[in-house]
Every structure is written in C-alpha cells, then in structure tokens.
Design a protein around this motif. Structure first.
Motif, PDB file in Angstrom:
ATOM      1  N   ARG A   1       6.321  -1.507   7.141  1.00 13.17           N
ATOM      2  CA  ARG A   1       6.508  -1.097   6.751  1.00 13.17           C
ATOM      3  C   ARG A   1       8.150  -0.800   5.947  1.00 13.17           C
ATOM      4  NH1 ARG A   1       8.676   3.329   8.816  1.00 13.17           N
ATOM      5  NH2 ARG A   1       7.724   4.966   8.957  1.00 13.17           N
ATOM      6  N   VAL A   2       8.294  -1.137   4.081  1.00 11.46           N
ATOM      7  CA  VAL A   2       9.056  -1.400   3.770  1.00 11.46           C
ATOM      8  C   VAL A   2       8.951   0.256   2.506  1.00 11.46           C
ATOM      9  CG1 VAL A   2       8.468  -3.519   4.020  1.00 11.46           C
ATOM     10  CG2 VAL A   2       7.483  -2.168   2.103  1.00 11.46           C
ATOM     11  N   THR A   3      10.811   0.015   2.344  1.00 13.22           N
ATOM     12  CA  THR A   3      10.311   0.233   0.488  1.00 13.22           C
ATOM     13  C   THR A   3      10.967  -0.791  -0.595  1.00 13.22           C
ATOM     14  OG1 THR A   3      11.731   2.449  -0.482  1.00 13.22           O
ATOM     15  CG2 THR A   3      13.200   1.161   1.043  1.00 13.22           C
ATOM     16  N   PHE A   4      11.508  -0.691  -1.436  1.00 16.37           N
ATOM     17  CA  PHE A   4      11.892  -1.596  -2.550  1.00 16.37           C
ATOM     18  C   PHE A   4      12.476  -1.059  -3.421  1.00 16.37           C
ATOM     19  CE2 PHE A   4       7.785  -0.157  -2.856  1.00 16.37           C
ATOM     20  CZ  PHE A   4       7.487   0.682  -4.122  1.00 16.37           C
ATOM     21  N   ASP A   5      13.789  -1.585  -4.047  1.00 15.81           N
ATOM     22  CA  ASP A   5      14.689  -1.316  -5.429  1.00 15.81           C
ATOM     23  C   ASP A   5      13.764   0.021  -6.341  1.00 15.81           C
ATOM     24  OD1 ASP A   5      16.678  -1.293  -6.636  1.00 15.81           O
ATOM     25  OD2 ASP A   5      17.838  -2.506  -6.375  1.00 15.81           O
ATOM     26  N   SER A   6      14.049  -0.236  -6.990  1.00 12.04           N
ATOM     27  CA  SER A   6      13.349   0.335  -8.470  1.00 12.04           C
ATOM     28  C   SER A   6      13.816  -0.248  -9.608  1.00 12.04           C
ATOM     29  CB  SER A   6      13.729   1.765  -9.154  1.00 12.04           C
ATOM     30  OG  SER A   6      15.151   1.831  -9.500  1.00 12.04           O
TER      31      SER A   6
ATOM     32  N   ARG B   1       1.157  -0.881  -0.070  1.00  7.75           N
ATOM     33  CA  ARG B   1      -0.193  -0.563   0.045  1.00  7.75           C
ATOM     34  C   ARG B   1       1.214   1.371  -0.029  1.00  7.75           C
ATOM     35  NH1 ARG B   1      -5.497   1.044   2.313  1.00  7.75           N
ATOM     36  NH2 ARG B   1      -5.508  -1.095   2.864  1.00  7.75           N
ATOM     37  N   VAL B   2       1.486   2.221  -1.014  1.00 12.87           N
ATOM     38  CA  VAL B   2       1.742   3.029  -1.352  1.00 12.87           C
ATOM     39  C   VAL B   2       1.755   4.284  -0.233  1.00 12.87           C
ATOM     40  CG1 VAL B   2       3.244   4.971  -2.207  1.00 12.87           C
ATOM     41  CG2 VAL B   2       2.388   2.291  -3.628  1.00 12.87           C
ATOM     42  N   ALA B   3       2.636   4.216  -0.355  1.00  7.03           N
ATOM     43  CA  ALA B   3       2.313   5.885   0.998  1.00  7.03           C
ATOM     44  C   ALA B   3       2.677   6.992   1.049  1.00  7.03           C
ATOM     45  CB  ALA B   3       3.101   6.261   2.376  1.00  7.03           C
ATOM     46  N   ALA B   4       3.786   6.991  -0.131  1.00  5.94           N
ATOM     47  CA  ALA B   4       4.124   8.359  -0.621  1.00  5.94           C
ATOM     48  C   ALA B   4       5.281   7.193  -1.812  1.00  5.94           C
ATOM     49  CB  ALA B   4       5.729   8.861   0.109  1.00  5.94           C
ATOM     50  N   CYS B   5       5.101   7.838  -2.526  1.00  6.32           N
ATOM     51  CA  CYS B   5       6.522   8.316  -3.945  1.00  6.32           C
ATOM     52  C   CYS B   5       6.759   9.354  -4.677  1.00  6.32           C
ATOM     53  CB  CYS B   5       5.521   7.449  -5.122  1.00  6.32           C
ATOM     54  SG  CYS B   5       6.264   6.954  -6.298  1.00  6.32           S
TER      55      CYS B   5
ATOM     56  N   LEU C   1       7.844   8.553   5.906  1.00  8.96           N
ATOM     57  CA  LEU C   1       7.638   7.162   4.976  1.00  8.96           C
ATOM     58  C   LEU C   1       8.224   8.298   3.908  1.00  8.96           C
ATOM     59  CD1 LEU C   1       4.617   4.654   5.650  1.00  8.96           C
ATOM     60  CD2 LEU C   1       6.796   4.485   5.383  1.00  8.96           C
ATOM     61  N   GLU C   2       7.654   9.541   4.276  1.00 10.46           N
ATOM     62  CA  GLU C   2       8.261  11.020   2.919  1.00 10.46           C
ATOM     63  C   GLU C   2       9.575  10.472   2.520  1.00 10.46           C
ATOM     64  OE1 GLU C   2       6.225  10.892   5.311  1.00 10.46           O
ATOM     65  OE2 GLU C   2       4.088  11.257   4.610  1.00 10.46           O
ATOM     66  N   HIS C   3      10.823  10.519   3.861  1.00 10.31           N
ATOM     67  CA  HIS C   3      11.958  10.495   3.440  1.00 10.31           C
ATOM     68  C   HIS C   3      12.101   8.881   3.251  1.00 10.31           C
ATOM     69  CE1 HIS C   3      12.510  13.806   6.683  1.00 10.31           C
ATOM     70  NE2 HIS C   3      11.758  14.072   5.757  1.00 10.31           N
ATOM     71  N   ALA C   4      11.764   7.909   3.705  1.00  9.55           N
ATOM     72  CA  ALA C   4      11.757   7.093   2.721  1.00  9.55           C
ATOM     73  C   ALA C   4      12.051   6.432   1.540  1.00  9.55           C
ATOM     74  CB  ALA C   4      10.737   5.721   3.750  1.00  9.55           C
TER      75      ALA C   4
ATOM     76  N   ALA D   1       7.524   4.136  -1.176  1.00 11.51           N
ATOM     77  CA  ALA D   1       7.778   2.805   0.472  1.00 11.51           C
ATOM     78  C   ALA D   1       6.211   3.605   0.643  1.00 11.51           C
ATOM     79  CB  ALA D   1       8.488   4.222   1.623  1.00 11.51           C
ATOM     80  N   GLY D   2       6.375   2.201   1.353  1.00 12.51           N
ATOM     81  CA  GLY D   2       4.726   1.833   2.228  1.00 12.51           C
ATOM     82  C   GLY D   2       4.695   0.662   3.476  1.00 12.51           C
ATOM     83  N   ILE D   3       2.738   0.221   3.503  1.00 11.04           N
ATOM     84  CA  ILE D   3       2.512  -1.150   3.882  1.00 11.04           C
ATOM     85  C   ILE D   3       2.274  -1.708   3.212  1.00 11.04           C
ATOM     86  CG2 ILE D   3       1.279  -1.034   6.470  1.00 11.04           C
ATOM     87  CD1 ILE D   3       3.315   1.153   6.642  1.00 11.04           C
TER      88      ILE D   3
END
Length: 346
Positions: free
Chosen positions: A80-85, A30-34, A142-145, A62-64
């Motif tokens: 809470r996670v981020t991921f490689d592009s 679930r995207v919180a910030a992009c 999450l905005e920073h992540a 980043a998101g949940i």
C-alpha cells in the motif's frame, strides 16, 4: 484501462487507454483513491493554464503496487503506497540540497502546461518513479491517504517558520489547505491560532480542528479584531491560503511589526501588494510551494491522529461519477470540501 480524460475545457469523458509501461526505476500503482484538488478544478475550465487537454488529471492519490521496474529493490508488489505529486529529477542543485519542490526539471502528475504533459491518477493505473513513493501503515484508509499530498502542502508551509512559545498565528482562508494548516500549526506547538474566512461553516470546522478563535472577514475590520484578541500586538505570523489581493492584504495587516507572512495560496497569478506596509514594518514575506520531503512526517501525523482529514471528506465517488462532481465543485456548491474518486480497478 479506464481513465477520466479532460478532452476539452469543462469536458470530462470516461475513456479506455493503454496501461502505461513501466521503466526500470518506476512502479505501476493500481489507484484506489484520488482526490479532486482545487487546482484540478481551476484546470478544468482552463483558468490555470496548467491542464491543457487532452489530459488525465489527478495528483492526490494512493493505491497498491501492481508491478515494479527492473531497478526497483525497495518496494514490492502488493504494498500500500502513496506518492508525491512532484516528479523531481534528483540530480540538480536544488534536489541535491533537499529542495526538491524547486527542481529545475520539476513535473507534476496530472499537469500539462505546454512544457510537458504528464498523465495523473484519475485512472485505474498510474506510473511513478520509485523515488517519490512512500509506504503506508495498514491502519490508514487509502481514501485518507489520498489526502497526504494536501497535508504535505500545509506541513511544508508551517515549516517555513519557527514557532515560539506564546506565538499567535493567523490562517487566512479556511478551505481545504487552510484547515490543514490549522492542524499543522497545532501539531507544531502553536497554541493560539486565529482562523479568518467568509464562510461560517468553515470557520466552525476550523475551531473543531484547533483554531482558538475565528473571524468572518465579511464583518470587516479583521486586523482590528486580531489586535483586540492579541491585546494590541497583532499576530506573530500569518499563513495565507487563498491567493487574492484582499486575502494577502488581510494577512499582512494582521501581522505585527517584524512578523512573518507565508503565502501558500496562488489562485491569482498577480495581485496588488501593500508594499509600504511590508517595508515600513519589516515584515518577512515567504512563498511556500508544494512540499519537500515532508511525506514521512505527514504519514506519522495522520496515523497518530494529530492531523485528521476525515472531517474534510465530503464524498467518495466512483471514477464514472467524476464529471458530475467536477461540475458541482466548479459551481461552488455550498458545503463541498474534498471529493475522492475511486477507480475501483479490476
């Protein structure tokens, strides 16, 4: 789900599309910030050739975790996670050697280049393989992540060289990536960092973030000024974060005999290259593409404050406001750096 769709060149529309299904080795986030990347803006007008409509762009996110596939055992719903592009295969020779950014079957989230189309994170949900997902510390917003992807580009670029005591580095281009390169150099132990740009505000920010000197390229004679700062020796290494004939030439001219130039920027597909200067002075020229496993280190650097992205965040806006912000970024509105969109999924 709601998504921001590139329907045509310079045309973004809010649409409703199906939530993507999750394969056995994937997670639904679930995207919180992009973040809006410069490459997204270049894709917006078709100049890059890598955002062929229709496409949901977005790869800095980043998101949940919302749900997980049957084979996912190391990640859990609610984390809470981020991921490689970069979506790499994990099996080719490059992946096996740890050079996942050079994967033979590499895809990038939010990119459509003819060979593939992979929807990205300007949407309420995005699906990604578990192998590119990283947990986040609770204290990291999450905005920073969402900017970890950009941080990883800078950290990977600095990792192409060995920083020795007393080295002087030049960073040509103090936009988003260049400012992160300045901080990554500082974190790697480089004590003398010279920022070069044509924008005084960005140069001021470069000094706030660790540059020990700055030069406005519009004033001319950049290499001579660097020679003055370094008592005639010039820089040991230069990192170029724009990608034009002029800026690459500046990086090369600013580097001493036997020095190293790392090319990070790629705004131009081809440039004029000062071949004789490189050959006769035995300058090593290295390319740096994306990142290759630096995410955990980047998370540590951000969590500790060694790399601070907060001064680079211009605005946080809703997904619905995305078209307006894309247009403002495309028009190069002064003072804009990084805009993060928040889908605010419900």
């Amino acid at each position: 789900m709601r998504a921001l769709l590139l329907t045509d060149l310079k045309q973004l529309e809010m649409v409703d599309i199906a939530i993507p299904s999750v394969a056995d080795d994937e997670v639904l986030v679930r995207v919180a910030a992009c973040g809006i990347c410069g490459s997204d803006v270049h894709g917006y007008d078709g100049s890059s050739g890598r955002r062929i409509p229709p496409l949901v762009m977005g790869h800095e996110a980043a998101g949940i975790i919302e749900s997980v596939g049957a084979d996912v055992t190391q990640l859990q719903i609610g984390e809470r996670v981020t991921f490689d592009s970069t979506v790499y295969c994990g099996d080719c020779d490059f992946c096996q050697a740890g050079r996942v950014n050079l994967c033979e079957d590499r895809q990038v989230l939010g990119v459509s280049c003819g060979d593939y189309r992979r929807y990205g994170a300007f949407a309420e949900f995005v699906v990604v393989p578990q192998r590119i997902v990283y947990r986040l510390p609770d204290a990291l917003p999450l905005e920073h992540a969402a900017l970890i992807e950009a941080v990883s580009v800078a950290v990977h670029a600095v990792g192409q060289v060995t920083i020795r005591s007393g080295d002087t580095a030049v960073v040509v281009g103090t936009g988003m990536i260049g400012l992160l390169v300045v901080q990554a150099l500082r974190a790697a132990g480089c004590e003398s960092i010279i920022g070069v740009d044509v924008d005084d505000d960005r140069l001021d920010l470069a000094q706030q973030l660790g540059a020990t000197a700055t030069i406005n390229a519009n004033d001319g004679a950049v290499s001579e000024k660097i020679a003055d700062i370094t008592q005639g020796r010039r820089a040991d290494l230069a990192l170029e974060a724009v990608g034009t004939t002029r800026t690459v030439a500046t990086a090369i001219e600013s580097t001493r005999k036997g020095g190293t130039v790392v090319l990070v920027g790629n705004i131009s597909s081809t440039i004029d290259f000062p071949l004789q200067s490189v050959v006769t002075r035995e300058i090593a020229v290295l390319g740096s593409c994306a990142s290759a496993g630096e995410y955990p280190r980047c998370i540590e650097l951000m969590a500790s404050g060694a790399i601070d992205v907060s001064p680079l965040l211009t605005a946080t806006a809703s997904l619905e406001e995305g078209p307006e912000w894309f247009q403002r970024l495309y028009q190069r509105e002064p003072g804009l750096m990084k805009v993060v969109l928040t889908p605010q999924a419900t």
